[in-house]
Design a protein around this motif. Structure first.
Motif, PDB file in Angstrom:
ATOM      1  N   ASP A 325       0.860  -1.189   0.000  1.00 43.64           N
ATOM      2  CA  ASP A 325       0.000   0.000   0.000  1.00 43.64           C
ATOM      3  C   ASP A 325       0.897   1.240   0.000  1.00 43.64           C
ATOM      4  O   ASP A 325       1.631   1.475   0.979  1.00 43.64           O
ATOM      5  CB  ASP A 325      -0.897  -0.008   1.228  1.00 43.64           C
ATOM      6  CG  ASP A 325      -1.832   1.195   1.284  1.00 43.64           C
ATOM      7  OD1 ASP A 325      -1.804   2.015   0.333  1.00 43.64           O
ATOM      8  OD2 ASP A 325      -2.571   1.328   2.292  1.00 43.64           O
ATOM      9  N   SER A 327       0.307   4.274   0.565  1.00 39.34           N
ATOM     10  CA  SER A 327      -0.002   5.266   1.594  1.00 39.34           C
ATOM     11  C   SER A 327       0.151   4.726   3.019  1.00 39.34           C
ATOM     12  O   SER A 327      -0.094   5.455   3.982  1.00 39.34           O
ATOM     13  CB  SER A 327      -1.431   5.789   1.408  1.00 39.34           C
ATOM     14  OG  SER A 327      -2.357   4.730   1.542  1.00 39.34           O
ATOM     15  N   SER A 328       0.560   3.483   3.163  1.00 36.72           N
ATOM     16  CA  SER A 328       0.636   2.868   4.487  1.00 36.72           C
ATOM     17  C   SER A 328       1.883   3.334   5.252  1.00 36.72           C
ATOM     18  O   SER A 328       3.004   3.292   4.709  1.00 36.72           O
ATOM     19  CB  SER A 328       0.677   1.348   4.362  1.00 36.72           C
ATOM     20  OG  SER A 328       0.930   0.768   5.619  1.00 36.72           O
ATOM     21  N   ASN A 331       5.165   0.911   5.600  1.00 36.61           N
ATOM     22  CA  ASN A 331       6.284   0.735   4.687  1.00 36.61           C
ATOM     23  C   ASN A 331       7.595   1.134   5.364  1.00 36.61           C
ATOM     24  O   ASN A 331       7.615   1.958   6.286  1.00 36.61           O
ATOM     25  CB  ASN A 331       6.071   1.567   3.422  1.00 36.61           C
ATOM     26  CG  ASN A 331       4.953   1.037   2.554  1.00 36.61           C
ATOM     27  OD1 ASN A 331       5.034  -0.072   2.023  1.00 36.61           O
ATOM     28  ND2 ASN A 331       3.890   1.822   2.410  1.00 36.61           N
TER      29      ASN A 331
END
Length: 457
Positions: A325, A327-328, A331
Motif C-alpha cells: 500500500d 499510503s501505508s 512501509n
C-alpha cells in the motif's frame, strides 16, 4: 656732597659780578646736579635688582627661591605671583598635564564618563587612579598631532565590531545561494523540476559510483536525456573538481568545520550531520520554487521515473521493504530516492521534519521521517506522503524480478563501498545483456539478475 659744591659756586659768583645773575646760574646748576643724582641712584638700584652680571638671577627669582626653600612646596607659586609671564607658563603646563591625564582616564573604556565621575567623588577618585594602569608614552623630539578622543573610540569600535572571517563567511554563503539558484534555473525542466544527487571524494573517484551512475543513464530506456536536468551536489572540494570534469551542473555544498570527503559509514563519524545537512539543502531547493527528485549516487537508472510516480503526491519516498500500500505508514522508508513537489505544504513538511530532530537525538533523517509519518503528519501541514513499490523502484533489500518493469536498482542493505560496487557492476552487466536480447528480438522473458551477490539476494 651737594652743599660744598654749592658754596664754592656762590663764592666764585660773588667775587665776579652782579648778584641776581649769579643766583640764576647757581639755581640751574643745582637742578642739573639733582637730576643727575636721581638718575644715578635709580640706575644703581636697577642694577642690584637685575644683577650685575648676565648670569646672576633677578631679585624676584632670588626671593622666590628663598621663599620656596623656607616653605617647602610653595616656591613655584611664589615665582608665579612675582613673575606674570612665569604664571602664564605654569598655567599652560598645568592645562596640558590635565589634558593628558583625561585622555588616559577616558581611554580605559568608560566611554568618557570617568572625568565626571572623578569630579563627583572624593576618595573614590584616588582609589580609581591607583587601580588604573599607568600608560607611559616614550619621549620624542618630534611633536605629534593628537587625535580627538571621539575619533579614537570610533576607530576602536570599528575594529572590534567587524570580524573579517565572519564577513567572508556571510559573503561565501550569499555567493553559494546565488550559485544554487543559477544552477537550478539552468538544470530544471520546463515545469521547474530537477534531478539531484550528492557525492563526496570517495563516491566520485574514477571507476567508483559516479561513473556507474552516469553510465546507467546511457544504457537505460528513455533515460539518456535525464542527466541534462541533473544537479550534482559535491560535499568537498575534490568531489567538486571531479564533478566539473564529467558534468556541467555541479554545486559545492560547503559546510564550515565538517569533512565529508572520506567514506561515510552508516551512523558513523559525520554521517548523521551529512544526512541532515543534505535534508536542509533539499528544503532550500523547495523554498526557491523548484521540485526535485533526489537519488543516491549508488542507484542505477533504467527507465524514466516521473511517469511511474503516484499521481497527486507531494512527498514520495522509496522503500527498503514495500507492504503493498503506497499510503501505508507500515512501509520501510528509504530516503535514497525522494520526490517532493514544491509547494507551501511541502516546505511546511520539511520544517516539521527538521524540528522533529530534537525529539529523536542521535537519529538520522530517515528514522525521523518514519516516526513522524507513523505519528501522522499534522493536518495543518497538508502534505500527502506516499511510498514507492520496490517491484519498480527496487534495491538489494527487495527488488523486482521482471526487468521489463524495473526503473531503478539501489545498493541498499549493503555495507562497504567495495561490496556495493561489486554488486552494482554485475547488475549493470545484467541490464546490458537484457537490453541486447531485446534489441536482437530474442525472448527476454524470465531473464533476471544474478543472485545472490555480496549483498543482493
Amino acid at each position: 656732597m651737594i652743599r660744598p659744591q654749592a658754596g664754592l659756586l656762590l663764592r666764585s659768583l660773588g667775587a665776579g659780578g652782579a648778584r641776581p645773575a649769579a643766583m640764576r646760574s647757581a639755581t640751574s646748576l643745582l637742578l642739573g646736579a639733582a637730576l643727575a643724582t636721581a638718575f644715578f641712584l635709580l640706575y644703581t638700584s636697577l642694577c642690584r635688582d637685575i644683577g650685575d652680571s648676565p648670569g646672576s638671577p633677578p631679585r624676584w627669582e632670588q626671593r622666590a627661591r628663598e621663599a620656596g626653600a623656607a616653605g617647602g612646596g610653595g616656591g613655584g607659586q611664589g615665582a608665579s605671583l612675582l613673575n606674570p609671564r612665569k604664571q602664564q607658563q605654569d598655567a599652560a603646563s598645568k592645562e596640558q598635564e590635565e589634558g593628558r591625564k583625561e585622555v588616559v582616564t577616558r581611554g580605559d573604556g568608560d566611554g568618557g564618563h570617568g572625568a565626571r565621575k572623578d569630579q563627583g567623588k572624593g576618595s573614590d577618585t584616588t582609589d580609581n587612579k591607583q587601580r588604573q594602569p599607568q600608560i607611559v608614552m616614550p619621549g620624542t623630539s618630534t611633536p605629534t598631532k593628537q587625535i580627538p578622543l571621539r575619533s579614537k573610540v570610533n576607530v576602536t569600535l570599528t575594529l572590534h565590531s567587524v570580524y573579517p572571517h565572519e564577513q567572508q563567511q556571510r559573503q561565501q554563503e550569499q555567493q553559494s545561494q546565488d550559485d544554487l539558484a543559477d544552477l537550478l534555473r539552468r538544470a530544471a525542466t520546463a515545469d521547474k523540476t530537477v534531478l539531484m544527487t550528492a557525492i563526496n571524494e570517495a563516491w566520485a573517484a574514477p571507476g567508483s559510483f559516479l561513473d556507474l551512475f552516469l553510465e546507467s543513464f546511457r544504457h537505460g530506456e528513455g533515460t539518456a536525456d535525464l542527466p541534462r536536468h541533473l544537479l550534482i551536489v559535491a560535499m568537498d572540494g575534490k568531489a567538486f573538481r571531479r564533478c566539473l570534469a564529467v558534468h556541467p551542473f555541479c554545486y559545492w555544498f560547503r559546510v564550515a568545520g565538517m569533512d565529508f570527503a572520506g567514506e561515510q559509514k552508516y551512523m558513523k563519524g559525520d554521517y548523521l550531520e551529512m544526512m541532515w545537512r543534505r535534508n536542509r539543502l533539499q528544503q532550500r531547493v523547495l523554498e526557491l520554487g523548484y521540485s526535485f527528485l533526489f537519488t543516491d549516487v549508488d542507484i542505477l537508472w533504467f527507465r524514466p521515473p516521473f511517469p511511474r510516480l503516484p499521481a497527486g503526491a507531494q512527498v514520495v519516498m522509496s522503500s527498503d521493504f514495500f507492504v503493498g500500500d503506497p499510503s501505508s505508514p507500515g512501509n520501510y522508508p528509504n530516503g535514497g530516492l525522494l520526490y517532493v513537489r514544491s509547494s507551501p505544504a511541502a516546505v511546511a513538511f520539511y520544517e516539521h521534519w527538521q524540528a522533529s530532530r530534537a525529539r529523536f537525538p542521535g537519529k538520522h533523517e530517515q528514522y525521523v521521517f518514519d516516526m513522524i509519518v507513523k505519528e501522522g503528519v499534522p493536518a495543518s501541514i497538508g502534505a500527502a506522503v506516499r511510498f514507492l513499490d520496490t517491484a519498480v523502484f527496487g534495491g538489494f533489500c527487495q527488488h523486482g524480478k521482471d526487468l521489463g518493469r524495473v526503473a531503478t536498482m539501489h545498493a541498499n542493505c549493503c555495507v562497504g563501498l567495495e561490496n556495493k560496487l561489486f554488486d552494482l557492476r554485475n547488475v549493470l552487466q545484467d541490464w546490458k545483456a537484457y537490453r541486447a536480447r531485446v534489441a536482437a528480438g530474442d525472448d527476454a522473458r524470465g531473464f533476471s539478475w544474478r543472485v545472490p551477490g555480496r549483498c543482493i539476494h
